[in-house]
Enzyme design. Structure first.
Site, PDB file in Angstrom:
ATOM      1  CE  LYS A  11       0.401  -2.294   4.467  1.00 53.45           C
ATOM      2  NZ  LYS A  11       1.160  -3.152   3.512  1.00 53.45           N
TER       3      LYS A  11
HETATM    4  C1  PLP Z   1       0.594  -4.054   2.647  1.00 54.10           C
HETATM    5  C2  PLP Z   1       1.381  -4.518   1.490  1.00 54.10           C
HETATM    6  C3  PLP Z   1       0.788  -5.181   0.391  1.00 54.10           C
HETATM    7  C4  PLP Z   1      -0.677  -5.531   0.361  1.00 54.10           C
HETATM    8  O1  PLP Z   1      -1.512  -4.415   0.219  1.00 54.10           O
HETATM    9  P1  PLP Z   1      -3.077  -4.526   0.553  1.00 54.10           P
HETATM   10  O2  PLP Z   1      -3.563  -3.136   0.541  1.00 54.10           O
HETATM   11  O3  PLP Z   1      -3.156  -5.146   1.926  1.00 54.10           O
HETATM   12  O4  PLP Z   1      -3.704  -5.380  -0.478  1.00 54.10           O
HETATM   13  C5  PLP Z   1       1.587  -5.527  -0.676  1.00 54.10           C
HETATM   14  N1  PLP Z   1       2.916  -5.273  -0.671  1.00 54.10           N
HETATM   15  C6  PLP Z   1       3.515  -4.646   0.364  1.00 54.10           C
HETATM   16  C7  PLP Z   1       4.985  -4.419   0.317  1.00 54.10           C
HETATM   17  C8  PLP Z   1       2.785  -4.233   1.485  1.00 54.10           C
HETATM   18  O5  PLP Z   1       3.391  -3.630   2.511  1.00 54.10           O
END
Ligand code: PLP
Length: 478
Positions: free
Chosen positions: A120
């Site tokens: 993120k």
């Molecule tokens: C947010 C997240 C996801 C999921 O990603 P999306 O964009 O919501 O599909 C997967 N793995 C981790 C570690 C995350 O923080």
């Protein structure tokens, strides 16, 4: 022609209701009609343009892609924002997203070397700099309100801390996050970051956010905004690393590559879909879910069945524990020939009947394969087995989310097609599962060695929207 944005449910499409620019929609959440913003059309790259991107640095590649979408920001300004974001100081290496090859045609693209050890950061760090820029231009400010059960909250805080014109109020369930996650958030001492630990569970936090956001008078007066996964600025920033990954494993643009993506809210893999629509030669987008398999069910059967809160399982890949995939409507719009009336009808069915089934419509179902999505599901035992296998076979530690991605990826591997698995977090964030898999704690970046012992700063409150509104107003009025 400049890039304009419309809603998946039709707003911005009528002449009396002009479509918006990138900076206009950046600070908004949902479109006014409840839909999600998308560009009027995707920019399709020529073969020459794609060739010219090969070999660019991460920041230059990011500019080449994002400038198509953020064309209301002067090029030099956008370049400066991007260059400030994607640096070795923030992401740990010149490459920003290094590739690890497990064996020929099987790779992991490392997206988790930002400040909070999850992918993120790739988008959120950009968003922090972008917000600061846009707010200064407009002499505006924003008070971001969010709820988190872990990764989103910390990546938002590390992106927004110290940014002019931004305050961030983050609700989290008291004593429900891992000690590491609490320490990451609560040890921040920046004056524009407010952590509110709520007596309750994550859903209570989310209900408070909804209640505050539904108070339109309060929302307008205190300039309440959000940075959740539907934010278009985040999606656009994520498109970049699909290109980076593609160029890293190919030597010509004749080759096709498949990507495996651990998925929850469908933000990450949606960016892959957009890269593909822009002309990146992607063969398959492999959607991996955990036990919360609303997306896997859809891509296998055509049935989209939103889960109730009580049906949502708590798993050892917690950042994928979702009941509905917030970004899914954007793909649906493309699948339904970009017809907002058709999207509105299916979303009405979600609200009234709990879901819909596109396999009932032969024309829609027939065109599904053209989008390249395939899917699968990974359970707790799968994650643990994959983490073990990857350690024993390749000497590499991966986290539980990346393990879900790799598990499903291996089920869909094709001879001669490079497969890139997106790493979405580092194992250090999920110690107990790593201990279960490998019998020892994972390696932690040295700078975070002692993070649990730093002084923590947070407000403990009840899940009471009125009290939390009063708290926010008090901080804003100073
Ligand atoms: C947010 C997240 C996801 C999921 O990603 P999306 O964009 O919501 O599909 C997967 N793995 C981790 C570690 C995350 O923080």
């Amino acid at each position: 022609m400049s890039m304009r944005y419309i809603s998946t449910r039709g707003a911005g499409s009528a002449p009396e209701e002009p479509a918006k620019s990138f900076c206009d929609i950046l600070l908004e959440g949902l479109a006014p009609d409840g839909g999600l913003f998308l560009p009027q059309s995707y920019p399709v790259l020529s073969a020459d343009e794609l060739t010219s991107m090969r070999g660019l640095s991460y920041a230059d590649l990011a500019f080449a892609i994002i400038s198509h979408y953020a064309d209301d920001i002067p090029a030099d300004d956008l370049k400066a924002i991007i260059n400030k974001t994607y640096t070795p100081q923030v992401f740990g290496s010149e490459e920003i997203t290094p590739l690890r090859t497990l064996e020929p045609d099987l790779h992991i693209l490392q997206l988790s070397n930002g400040p909070t050890l999850a992918f993120k950061d790739m988008a959120m760090q950009f968003l922090g700099n972008l917000f600061e820029y846009v707010l200064a231009k407009r002499s505006a400010e924003i008070n971001i309100l969010g709820a988190t059960s872990g990764d989103t909250g910390s990546s938002a805080e590390y992106a927004m801390k110290g940014k002019h014109g931004v305050r961030l109020f983050m609700l989290s369930p008291h004593e429900k996050m891992s000690p590491f996650q609490c320490a990451q958030m609560f040890s921040l001492q920046d004056e524009n970051i407010f952590n509110i630990a709520v007596r309750g569970v994550f859903d209570d936090c989310q209900d408070v956010v909804k209640a505050v956001s539904n108070d339109l008078v309060f929302k307008a007066k205190y300039k309440i905004g959000a940075v959740n996964s539907i934010n278009w600025g985040r999606i656009v920033a994520q498109v970049v690393y699909y290109f980076k990954g593609y160029f890293a494993v190919t030597s010509s643009n004749e080759e096709k590559v498949s990507f495996a993506v651990p998925s929850g809210n469908f933000g990450n893999v949606l960016a892959g879909h957009i890269a593909r629509m822009m002309g990146l030669p992607v063969r398959h987008l492999i959607v991996a879910t955990n036990e919360n398999d609303v997306l896997d069910e859809f891509f296998r059967t055509g049935r989209y069945r939103q889960r109730k809160a009580a049906e949502t399982r708590q798993t050892s890949s917690p950042s994928m524990d979702i009941s509905k995939a917030s970004n899914f409507e954007r793909f649906l719009y493309d699948l339904l020939w970009r017809d907002p009336a058709a999207v509105r009808e299916l979303m009405r069915k979600v609200d009234h009947e709990g879901g819909f089934d596109v396999s009932e419509c032969a024309d829609v179902w027939k065109r599904m394969p053209a989008f390249g999505f395939i899917s699968g599901r990974s359970m707790h035992a799968d994650r643990i087995a994959i983490i073990r296998m990857v350690w024993e076979k390749y000497g590499i530690e991966i986290d539980t989310h990346t393990a879900d991605g790799l598990k499903v990826a291996l089920e869909h591997r094709e001879h001669g097609v490079p497969l890139v698995c997106l790493e979405t977090a580092l194992p250090a964030k999920f110690e107990s599962s790593m201990v279960e898999a490998l019998g020892r704690k994972p390696v932690r970046p040295a700078a975070l060695d002692d993070i649990e012992n730093l002084p923590q700063r947070f407000e403990l409150m009840d899940a009471d929207a009125l009290a939390i509104k009063r708290f926010i107003a008090g901080k804003i009025n100073g």
